[in-house]
Design an enzyme around this catalytic site. Structure first.
Site, PDB file in Angstrom:
ATOM      1  N   PHE A 138       1.483  -0.903   0.317  1.00  0.00           N
ATOM      2  CA  PHE A 138      -0.238  -0.260  -0.165  1.00  0.00           C
ATOM      3  C   PHE A 138       0.869   1.247  -0.087  1.00  0.00           C
ATOM      4  O   PHE A 138       1.837   1.207   0.669  1.00  0.00           O
ATOM      5  CB  PHE A 138      -1.057   0.180   0.888  1.00  0.00           C
ATOM      6  CG  PHE A 138      -1.484   1.153   1.330  1.00  0.00           C
ATOM      7  CD1 PHE A 138      -2.889   1.459   0.522  1.00  0.00           C
ATOM      8  CD2 PHE A 138      -1.665   2.896   1.277  1.00  0.00           C
ATOM      9  CE1 PHE A 138      -3.781   2.455   0.356  1.00  0.00           C
ATOM     10  CE2 PHE A 138      -2.512   3.376   1.596  1.00  0.00           C
ATOM     11  CZ  PHE A 138      -3.897   3.557   0.920  1.00  0.00           C
ATOM     12  N   ASP A 223       9.393   2.844   1.420  1.00  0.00           N
ATOM     13  CA  ASP A 223       8.334   3.514   2.124  1.00  0.00           C
ATOM     14  C   ASP A 223       8.034   3.393   3.458  1.00  0.00           C
ATOM     15  O   ASP A 223       7.051   1.844   3.979  1.00  0.00           O
ATOM     16  CB  ASP A 223       6.579   2.790   1.127  1.00  0.00           C
ATOM     17  CG  ASP A 223       5.666   4.052   1.567  1.00  0.00           C
ATOM     18  OD1 ASP A 223       5.292   4.393   2.882  1.00  0.00           O
ATOM     19  OD2 ASP A 223       4.402   3.315   0.730  1.00  0.00           O
ATOM     20  N   LYS A 252       2.365  10.434   8.584  1.00  0.00           N
ATOM     21  CA  LYS A 252       1.934   9.484   9.480  1.00  0.00           C
ATOM     22  C   LYS A 252       2.555  10.357  11.116  1.00  0.00           C
ATOM     23  O   LYS A 252       2.381  11.306  11.336  1.00  0.00           O
ATOM     24  CB  LYS A 252       2.368   8.595   9.867  1.00  0.00           C
ATOM     25  CG  LYS A 252       0.693   7.349   8.510  1.00  0.00           C
ATOM     26  CD  LYS A 252       0.814   5.615   8.652  1.00  0.00           C
ATOM     27  CE  LYS A 252      -0.006   5.087   8.104  1.00  0.00           C
ATOM     28  NZ  LYS A 252      -1.267   5.198   7.829  1.00  0.00           N
TER      29      LYS A 252
HETATM   30  N1  PLP Z   1       2.354   4.307   2.202  1.00  0.00           N
HETATM   31  C1  PLP Z   1       1.786   3.003   3.400  1.00  0.00           C
HETATM   32  C2  PLP Z   1       2.975   2.770   3.703  1.00  0.00           C
HETATM   33  C3  PLP Z   1       1.228   3.531   4.364  1.00  0.00           C
HETATM   34  O1  PLP Z   1       0.416   3.025   5.148  1.00  0.00           O
HETATM   35  C4  PLP Z   1       0.416   4.809   3.812  1.00  0.00           C
HETATM   36  C5  PLP Z   1      -1.006   4.842   4.784  1.00  0.00           C
HETATM   37  O2  PLP Z   1      -1.718   4.854   5.258  1.00  0.00           O
HETATM   38  C6  PLP Z   1       0.372   5.726   2.689  1.00  0.00           C
HETATM   39  C7  PLP Z   1       1.890   5.311   2.154  1.00  0.00           C
HETATM   40  C8  PLP Z   1      -0.763   6.198   2.340  1.00  0.00           C
HETATM   41  O3  PLP Z   1      -0.136   7.738   3.527  1.00  0.00           O
HETATM   42  P1  PLP Z   1      -1.462   8.838   3.379  1.00  0.00           P
HETATM   43  O4  PLP Z   1      -2.830   8.050   3.246  1.00  0.00           O
HETATM   44  O5  PLP Z   1      -0.869  10.214   3.979  1.00  0.00           O
HETATM   45  O6  PLP Z   1      -1.569   9.705   2.541  1.00  0.00           O
END
Ligand code: PLP
Length: 397
Positions: A138, A223, A252
């Protein structure tokens, strides 16, 4: 009393959150707890999707934000501002990266990483543009990060997808090797797949990917949006696996809930030229002041160390539950990103029962609960959560 939920149904964009909204209106948070508009309190093991790593409304962040909000909130990025430079310096001092760019969310940080990888391919790898990512990953909800995400259900409504992404099974170095060719400019992975169900790779997977990427002159991008800021028991997830990325993304927990995203890169990977990327709000003084206060507190008080200890304790207590309840099939995770898997698809029911009993947990998969509490929890908080969970499991037996 105002019926906020009815008002939302009238005014909010159709049914975007109907799958996840729970019938509670939260109005206040402090430490590991939040309160609803009826005055009921909840022990929060969701932490705003792994955001409130220092707990809700941490005093150091309240102080820093209050000061900054009365001083300077936003100016254009045509000007130098102090909190932005300060946060970039602190991130460089405490990570393997040399340079930072600030955005406003995780998806936007990843968009920046995707654009950076394409510039790297253009400048240093004969126009290569493809990025290898993992199935079950994700990476966000923008068009490019939806294409990067390796889960069809996020992608299907948005065909045609942004091209240039190749998906391979997670935790399979040979799959990455086979997918690498002259078009590949980067590999983008989560150190541990959070949204995918709390899936931990083999301990040598990331270091082998890093080695392969370095041999191939391909960027190794992590990520760290969910795994960073102490969540896995080390400040950054990569430190738990002994593998340094060329590029990493954060969001986050970085600013304790004030929206922020960050794209960090080692010197050789920081290839953007002037004007190739930018944003209005990204790196504004308010968000960066919150980020500074959060990161400083986290480092000075070894919050990741507490996450490591409390994570061990939580998984130990969850394993005790597993022994007593045959419906529980697995306990897994790292630091304070943990999961409890069931034989049956009972997660939604368990979430609602926990909510009624005063505990917030997340049903990350139909058969799996995810726990991502503030990293400042104590054994007493874990014991309280386990007590509630056990009563819920008995009710559901
Ligand atoms: N990358 C990862 C691993 C995530 O867990 C998330 C959100 O849950 C995101 C990207 C996306 O972040 P945002 O919701 O702040 O756009």
């Amino acid at each position: 009393m105002t019926d906020w939920q009815a008002l939302e149904r009238a005014y909010f964009m159709s049914s975007l959150y109907t799958k996840v909204r729970l019938p509670v209106t939260l109005v206040r948070g402090e430490g590991v707890r939040v309160w609803d508009d009826q005055g009921k309190s909840y022990l929060d093991f969701v932490a705003g999707w792994a955001v409130a790593n220092l707990g809700h409304c941490p005093p150091v962040v309240i102080e820093a934000v209050s000061k900054q909000v009365a001083t300077l909130i936003q100016v254009s990025n045509q000007f130098f501002t102090i909190p932005q430079v300060h946060l970039a310096m602190l991130l460089a001092q405490h990570s393997c990266a040399d340079r930072a760019f600030f955005a406003n969310s995780g998806a936007e940080a990843n968009e920046g990483a995707i654009k950076l990888a394409r510039r790297y391919g253009a400048r240093k790898r004969d126009g290569a543009y493809e990025i290898i990512t993992a199935f079950n990953s994700f990476h966000g909800r923008t068009l490019a990060t939806t294409a990067a995400t390796g889960q069809r259900h996020f992608q299907d409504p948005y065909e045609p997808l942004v091209p240039g992404f190749v998906h391979v099974p997670y935790n399979d170095i040979d799959a990455i090797k086979s997918a690498t060719n002259e078009k590949t400019c980067a590999v983008l992975l989560e150190p541990l797949q959070g949204e995918g169900g709390v899936i931990t790779p083999d301990s040598d997977y990331l270091s082998r990917v890093a080695e392969w990427c370095s041999e191939q002159n391909v960027l190794f991008m992590l990520d760290e949006i969910q795994t960073g800021m102490g969540r896995l028991g080390t400040l950054w997830g990569y430190q738990s696996f002994g593998a340094e990325p060329d590029v990493m993304t954060l969001a986050k927990g970085l600013a304790s809930g004030v929206p922020i995203g960050a794209l960090l890169a080692k010197e050789h990977a920081a290839v953007f030229a002037a004007g190739e990327h930018g944003t209005t709000f990204g790196g504004n003084p308010l968000a960066c002041a919150a980020g500074l206060a959060t990161l400083q507190y986290m480092v000075e008080n070894d919050v990741p160390g507490n996450a490591a200890r409390m994570g061990e304790y939580l998984r130990g207590r969850l394993r005790e539950l597993k022994e007593r309840h045959s419906d529980v099939s697995d306990v897994r995770g790292m630091g304070l990103l943990c999961a409890l898997e069931f034989e049956r698809e009972v997660a939604a029911d368990a979430v609602r029962r926990c909510l009624a009993a005063g505990l917030l947990v997340n049903g990350v998969k139909p058969n799996t609960l995810r726990f991502m509490p503030p990293l400042v929890i104590t054994e007493a908080d874990v014991d309280e959560a386990i007590g509630i969970l056990e009563r819920v499991l008995i009710e559901m037996d």
